[in-house]
Write a protein that holds these residues in place. Structure first.
Motif, PDB file in Angstrom:
ATOM      1  N   ILE A  31       0.846  -1.200   0.000  1.00 18.98           N
ATOM      2  CA  ILE A  31       0.000   0.000   0.000  1.00 18.98           C
ATOM      3  C   ILE A  31       0.884   1.253   0.000  1.00 18.98           C
ATOM      4  N   TRP A  32       1.939   1.249   0.827  1.00 18.09           N
ATOM      5  CA  TRP A  32       2.868   2.379   0.844  1.00 18.09           C
ATOM      6  C   TRP A  32       3.594   2.506  -0.496  1.00 18.09           C
ATOM      7  N   SER A  33       3.956   1.395  -1.076  1.00 20.66           N
ATOM      8  CA  SER A  33       4.605   1.411  -2.388  1.00 20.66           C
ATOM      9  C   SER A  33       3.677   2.025  -3.429  1.00 20.66           C
ATOM     10  N   PHE A  34       2.409   1.640  -3.385  1.00 14.48           N
ATOM     11  CA  PHE A  34       1.426   2.177  -4.323  1.00 14.48           C
ATOM     12  C   PHE A  34       1.276   3.684  -4.133  1.00 14.48           C
ATOM     13  N   ALA A  35       1.235   4.138  -2.892  1.00 15.90           N
ATOM     14  CA  ALA A  35       1.117   5.573  -2.615  1.00 15.90           C
ATOM     15  C   ALA A  35       2.315   6.334  -3.195  1.00 15.90           C
ATOM     16  N   ILE A  36       3.502   5.782  -3.017  1.00 16.63           N
ATOM     17  CA  ILE A  36       4.702   6.413  -3.571  1.00 16.63           C
ATOM     18  C   ILE A  36       4.647   6.392  -5.101  1.00 16.63           C
ATOM     19  N   PHE A  37       4.148   5.299  -5.670  1.00 17.65           N
ATOM     20  CA  PHE A  37       4.008   5.205  -7.128  1.00 17.65           C
ATOM     21  C   PHE A  37       3.078   6.289  -7.658  1.00 17.65           C
ATOM     22  N   ILE A  38       1.976   6.531  -6.974  1.00 12.63           N
ATOM     23  CA  ILE A  38       1.038   7.579  -7.401  1.00 12.63           C
ATOM     24  C   ILE A  38       1.743   8.938  -7.368  1.00 12.63           C
ATOM     25  N   ILE A  39       2.491   9.193  -6.313  1.00 11.62           N
ATOM     26  CA  ILE A  39       3.236  10.458  -6.215  1.00 11.62           C
ATOM     27  C   ILE A  39       4.240  10.562  -7.364  1.00 11.62           C
ATOM     28  N   ALA A  40       4.973   9.490  -7.625  1.00 11.74           N
ATOM     29  CA  ALA A  40       5.958   9.489  -8.714  1.00 11.74           C
ATOM     30  C   ALA A  40       5.277   9.707 -10.062  1.00 11.74           C
ATOM     31  N   SER A  41       4.115   9.098 -10.256  1.00  8.63           N
ATOM     32  CA  SER A  41       3.385   9.266 -11.517  1.00  8.63           C
ATOM     33  C   SER A  41       2.906  10.701 -11.697  1.00  8.63           C
ATOM     34  N   LEU A 131      -1.825  -0.242 -16.202  1.00  3.83           N
ATOM     35  CA  LEU A 131      -1.621  -1.655 -15.890  1.00  3.83           C
ATOM     36  C   LEU A 131      -0.959  -1.808 -14.527  1.00  3.83           C
ATOM     37  N   LEU A 132       0.045  -1.000 -14.244  1.00  4.61           N
ATOM     38  CA  LEU A 132       0.718  -1.077 -12.945  1.00  4.61           C
ATOM     39  C   LEU A 132      -0.258  -0.792 -11.800  1.00  4.61           C
ATOM     40  N   CYS A 133      -1.175   0.152 -11.990  1.00 10.29           N
ATOM     41  CA  CYS A 133      -2.182   0.443 -10.953  1.00 10.29           C
ATOM     42  C   CYS A 133      -3.051  -0.784 -10.685  1.00 10.29           C
ATOM     43  N   PHE A 134      -3.460  -1.465 -11.743  1.00 14.51           N
ATOM     44  CA  PHE A 134      -4.282  -2.666 -11.548  1.00 14.51           C
ATOM     45  C   PHE A 134      -3.475  -3.812 -10.932  1.00 14.51           C
ATOM     46  N   LEU A 135      -2.197  -3.898 -11.258  1.00 13.73           N
ATOM     47  CA  LEU A 135      -1.347  -4.903 -10.620  1.00 13.73           C
ATOM     48  C   LEU A 135      -1.223  -4.613  -9.124  1.00 13.73           C
ATOM     49  N   TYR A 136      -1.059  -3.354  -8.790  1.00  8.99           N
ATOM     50  CA  TYR A 136      -1.037  -2.975  -7.370  1.00  8.99           C
ATOM     51  C   TYR A 136      -2.349  -3.347  -6.695  1.00  8.99           C
ATOM     52  N   LEU A 137      -3.467  -3.019  -7.337  1.00 15.39           N
ATOM     53  CA  LEU A 137      -4.770  -3.341  -6.743  1.00 15.39           C
ATOM     54  C   LEU A 137      -4.924  -4.840  -6.529  1.00 15.39           C
ATOM     55  N   GLN A 138      -4.420  -5.612  -7.470  1.00 18.09           N
ATOM     56  CA  GLN A 138      -4.482  -7.067  -7.342  1.00 18.09           C
ATOM     57  C   GLN A 138      -3.696  -7.534  -6.114  1.00 18.09           C
ATOM     58  N   VAL A 139      -2.528  -6.960  -5.883  1.00 18.34           N
ATOM     59  CA  VAL A 139      -1.691  -7.343  -4.737  1.00 18.34           C
ATOM     60  C   VAL A 139      -2.310  -6.862  -3.422  1.00 18.34           C
ATOM     61  N   ILE A 140      -2.775  -5.628  -3.414  1.00 16.89           N
ATOM     62  CA  ILE A 140      -3.270  -5.016  -2.177  1.00 16.89           C
ATOM     63  C   ILE A 140      -4.617  -5.583  -1.747  1.00 16.89           C
ATOM     64  N   THR A 141      -5.514  -5.812  -2.709  1.00 14.87           N
ATOM     65  CA  THR A 141      -6.889  -6.194  -2.361  1.00 14.87           C
ATOM     66  C   THR A 141      -7.152  -7.690  -2.472  1.00 14.87           C
ATOM     67  N   ASN A 142      -6.278  -8.410  -3.147  1.00 15.13           N
ATOM     68  CA  ASN A 142      -6.501  -9.827  -3.444  1.00 15.13           C
ATOM     69  C   ASN A 142      -7.733 -10.056  -4.312  1.00 15.13           C
ATOM     70  N   TRP A 143      -8.154  -9.022  -5.058  1.00 17.69           N
ATOM     71  CA  TRP A 143      -9.252  -9.201  -5.999  1.00 17.69           C
ATOM     72  C   TRP A 143      -8.805 -10.179  -7.071  1.00 17.69           C
ATOM     73  N   ASP A 144      -9.731 -10.996  -7.521  1.00 16.97           N
ATOM     74  CA  ASP A 144      -9.414 -11.924  -8.609  1.00 16.97           C
ATOM     75  C   ASP A 144      -9.735 -11.238  -9.939  1.00 16.97           C
ATOM     76  N   ILE A 145      -8.790 -10.425 -10.392  1.00 20.42           N
ATOM     77  CA  ILE A 145      -8.950  -9.713 -11.657  1.00 20.42           C
ATOM     78  C   ILE A 145      -7.906 -10.199 -12.666  1.00 20.42           C
ATOM     79  N   THR A 146      -7.523 -11.449 -12.512  1.00 11.85           N
ATOM     80  CA  THR A 146      -6.461 -12.008 -13.348  1.00 11.85           C
ATOM     81  C   THR A 146      -6.800 -11.912 -14.833  1.00 11.85           C
ATOM     82  N   ALA A 147      -8.017 -12.243 -15.224  1.00  7.91           N
ATOM     83  CA  ALA A 147      -8.405 -12.193 -16.641  1.00  7.91           C
ATOM     84  C   ALA A 147      -8.300 -10.764 -17.170  1.00  7.91           C
ATOM     85  N   PHE A 148      -8.741  -9.806 -16.362  1.00  7.67           N
ATOM     86  CA  PHE A 148      -8.665  -8.397 -16.764  1.00  7.67           C
ATOM     87  C   PHE A 148      -7.210  -7.954 -16.896  1.00  7.67           C
TER      88      PHE A 148
END
Length: 179
Positions: A31-41, A131-148
């Motif tokens: 989650i902290w990594s994702f927050a830093i990624f958003i700032i970097a973006s 794509l990186l945002c969705f990969l982060y969401l997959q890691v952070i939330t454990n949503w099963d969005i593999t097909a997407f």
């Protein structure tokens, strides 16, 4: 050093903690990594906007912007590949395209031809960030969005490939004029 160049350099520096936080397992760290990624973006958007607004566009800034984008994006894709969230072939394509396009741009520059960044390259970067945002969401939330995520990987691959072809064809057109 100008504010836009400092923002660009911050993206390089921010890559280190965001990669370290993502690589080590706890979800809270991701989650902290994702927050830093958003700032970097956001700095990626702001540096160019500020450089134009403040009339501080520079050769150094253009160079650092390209390098910082590649360091940030490639590093994250490598970590996501290592943790099993993105396919090797996509990471290979991204690295291959970026290296090849950088080589073409260096070759063109040695011939006195400037191949400027274009909308296809910017669109490629935006698609990779999405794509990186969705990969982060997959890691952070454990949503099963593999097909997407797989669909997004293919879309990013096509955009990445197409933008590389645009740069190569731009070089070929410009180098033909010089002969």
């Amino acid at each position: 050093m100008s504010i836009p160049n400092l923002l660009t350099l911050s993206r390089i520096v921010l890559t280190i903690p965001l990669v370290a936080l993502l690589y080590y397992e706890p979800k809270e760290w991701a989650i902290w990594s994702f927050a830093i990624f958003i700032i970097a973006s956001v700095t990626d958007y702001l540096d160019g906007k500020l450089a134009r607004k403040l009339n501080q566009v520079s050769t150094l800034g253009k160079f650092l912007d390209q390098i910082s984008d590649k360091i940030l994006i490639t590093s994250l894709f490598l970590v996501f590949m290592f943790i099993g969230k993105v396919n090797f072939w996509l990471v290979f394509l991204i690295i291959f395209r970026d290296t090849f396009v950088s080589g073409i741009r260096m070759l063109a520059a040695s011939e006195g031809v400037i191949i400027a960044a274009n909308y296809f390259g910017k669109f490629k970067t935006v698609s990779q960030i999405i794509l990186l945002c969705f990969l982060y969401l997959q890691v952070i939330t454990n949503w099963d969005i593999t097909a997407f995520v797989i669909l997004l990987q293919w879309i990013v691959a096509l955009i990445t490939l197409f933008s590389g072809i645009v740069y190569v064809s731009g070089y070929l057109r410009n180098s033909e004029r010089g002969k």
